[in-house]
Design an enzyme around this catalytic site. Structure first.
Site, mmCIF file in Angstrom:
data_model
loop_
_atom_site.group_PDB
_atom_site.id
_atom_site.type_symbol
_atom_site.label_atom_id
_atom_site.label_comp_id
_atom_site.label_asym_id
_atom_site.label_seq_id
_atom_site.Cartn_x
_atom_site.Cartn_y
_atom_site.Cartn_z
ATOM 1 N N GLY A 31 6.207 33.699 28.858
ATOM 2 C CA GLY A 31 7.020 32.644 28.247
ATOM 3 C C GLY A 31 7.479 33.019 26.857
ATOM 4 O O GLY A 31 7.488 32.182 25.952
ATOM 5 N N ASN A 33 10.456 33.865 25.712
ATOM 6 C CA ASN A 33 11.877 33.781 25.363
ATOM 7 C C ASN A 33 12.200 32.653 24.396
ATOM 8 O O ASN A 33 13.342 32.505 23.984
ATOM 9 C CB ASN A 33 12.740 33.672 26.623
ATOM 10 C CG ASN A 33 12.394 32.473 27.477
ATOM 11 O OD1 ASN A 33 11.502 31.704 27.131
ATOM 12 N ND2 ASN A 33 13.092 32.319 28.587
ATOM 13 N N ILE A 36 6.724 29.310 20.495
ATOM 14 C CA ILE A 36 5.645 30.106 19.916
ATOM 15 C C ILE A 36 5.482 31.432 20.651
ATOM 16 O O ILE A 36 4.993 32.404 20.071
ATOM 17 C CB ILE A 36 4.313 29.329 19.882
ATOM 18 C CG1 ILE A 36 3.817 29.008 21.287
ATOM 19 C CG2 ILE A 36 4.447 28.068 19.050
ATOM 20 C CD1 ILE A 36 2.429 28.374 21.284
ATOM 21 N N SER A 148 -4.316 23.340 24.696
ATOM 22 C CA SER A 148 -3.674 22.234 23.966
ATOM 23 C C SER A 148 -4.707 21.174 23.619
ATOM 24 O O SER A 148 -5.707 21.006 24.331
ATOM 25 C CB SER A 148 -2.568 21.612 24.826
ATOM 26 O OG SER A 148 -2.127 20.379 24.292
ATOM 27 N N TYR A 175 -0.674 17.017 32.984
ATOM 28 C CA TYR A 175 -0.620 18.012 31.909
ATOM 29 C C TYR A 175 -2.003 18.197 31.289
ATOM 30 O O TYR A 175 -2.444 19.333 31.056
ATOM 31 C CB TYR A 175 0.387 17.574 30.846
ATOM 32 C CG TYR A 175 0.512 18.547 29.697
ATOM 33 C CD1 TYR A 175 1.037 19.813 29.891
ATOM 34 C CD2 TYR A 175 0.098 18.187 28.414
ATOM 35 C CE1 TYR A 175 1.151 20.713 28.834
ATOM 36 C CE2 TYR A 175 0.215 19.073 27.356
ATOM 37 C CZ TYR A 175 0.741 20.344 27.565
ATOM 38 O OH TYR A 175 0.847 21.224 26.515
#
Length: 316
Positions: A31, A33, A36, A148, A175
């Site tokens: 991830g 692109n 963070i 997270s 999530y």
């Protein structure tokens, strides 16, 4: 480890400029692109590492690599698709010093991955679970998984009787489950690495409240507006949000430790060791989740780790 006190060592002056010389080292950032992930890739490359941007969209990945500068390359990886994960791992050859499991989706409407899993659990946990185990024979230093503060949300749990939450889907709870899974994964991965005598370390990090485009993909329009307002008024920048990941990647921290911001509520601040919930520290739940994840993905912990060769581990 539950709700442990923060590291007493001051890290208030730690910035990306504190990164050591990483020349000769290779890192994979999933991830990478945007957000963070892009910042982490850029700073690792600036410090001399060769950075592989593992992304779904190669066009956006090439644009991100151009921003990152340094020694970079782009490879396609869709963590929601186990076939893509296997293809990425099968194409890997040579030592991999740092694997940074950063990619993720957040509070999206109910969806399924190509393999039939709930999208957030399938992408945030199962995709990285499979990727890590398939690449472990090549990893020489550490695996950093981005979790997270959502793992602390009320009701956060691993719903073993309904991992897809098909009976009562809620984007926030789904999530939170995926982020709790990230920490339990790190805990059990480190136990297995230690038991096998591997020098590789598994570490987790979280960015606090960082302003990225992740929040813009929330399915609930009211939640999306609230988070966009939070990005403007409360959040720290993506540059600051990437610091815990970078700190976890290079500093001498214990295996299975957790790095986050040192400010109030861990929303923002300099990187330091932080605590986690009791649910994220339960070794029995971590082992159960690992067993279920092996069954769902068909990928198992390799026989050997850190050997930098395809014959060192078990591939499925």
């Amino acid at each position: 480890m539950a709700d442990q006190k923060k590291d007493s060592t001051s890290t208030s002056t730690w910035t990306a400029a504190s990164l050591p010389d990483l020349s000769g080292r290779t890192a994979v950032v999933t991830g990478a692109n945007s957000g963070i992930g892009l910042v982490a890739a850029r700073e690792l490359a600036r410090a001399g590492a060769h950075v592989v941007l593992a992304v779904r969209d190669e066009g956006r990945g090439r644009a991100a690599a151009a921003q990152a500068g340094g020694s970079t390359e782009v490879r396609r990886l869709d963590l929601a698709d186990l076939a893509s994960v296997r293809d990425f791992a099968a194409a890997w050859d040579g030592p991999l010093d740092l694997l940074i499991n950063n990619a993720g989706v957040m509070m999206v409407p109910q969806q399924r991955t190509p393999d039939g899993f709930e999208l957030q659990f399938g992408t945030n946990h199962l995709g990285h679970f499979a990727l890590t185990n398939l690449l472990l024979p090549y990893v020489t230093d550490r695996v950093v998984t981005v979790a997270s503060g959502a793992h602390r949300w009320r009701g956060a749990a691993i719903h073993f009787d309904d991992l897809d939450m098909a009976a009562d889907y809620n984007p926030q709870r789904a999530y939170a489950q995926s982020k709790l899974a990230n920490l339990l994964f790190t805990l059990e991965l480190q136990r297995r690495l230690t038991e096998s005598g591997s020098p590789v370390r598994a570490v987790a990090a979280h960015p606090g409240y960082a302003a990225t485009n992740l929040q813009s993909h929330a399915g609930n329009p009211v939640m999306r507006v609230l988070m966009q307002a939070g990005n403007r008024l409360i959040a720290q920048s993506d540059r600051a949000g990437a610091l815990p990941t970078l700190y976890a990647a290079v500093e001498d921290v214990p295996g299975a430790s957790y790095v986050g911001p040192d400010g109030f509520g861990e929303f923002r601040g300099a990187p330091t060791l932080v605590g986690r919930s009791r649910a994220a520290s339960d070794p029995e739940v971590a082992r159960r989740l690992w067993a279920v994840s092996e069954e769902l993905t068909g990928v198992v912990f390799p026989v050997e780790t850190g050997a930098a060769g395809p014959s060192a581990g078990t591939r499925v």
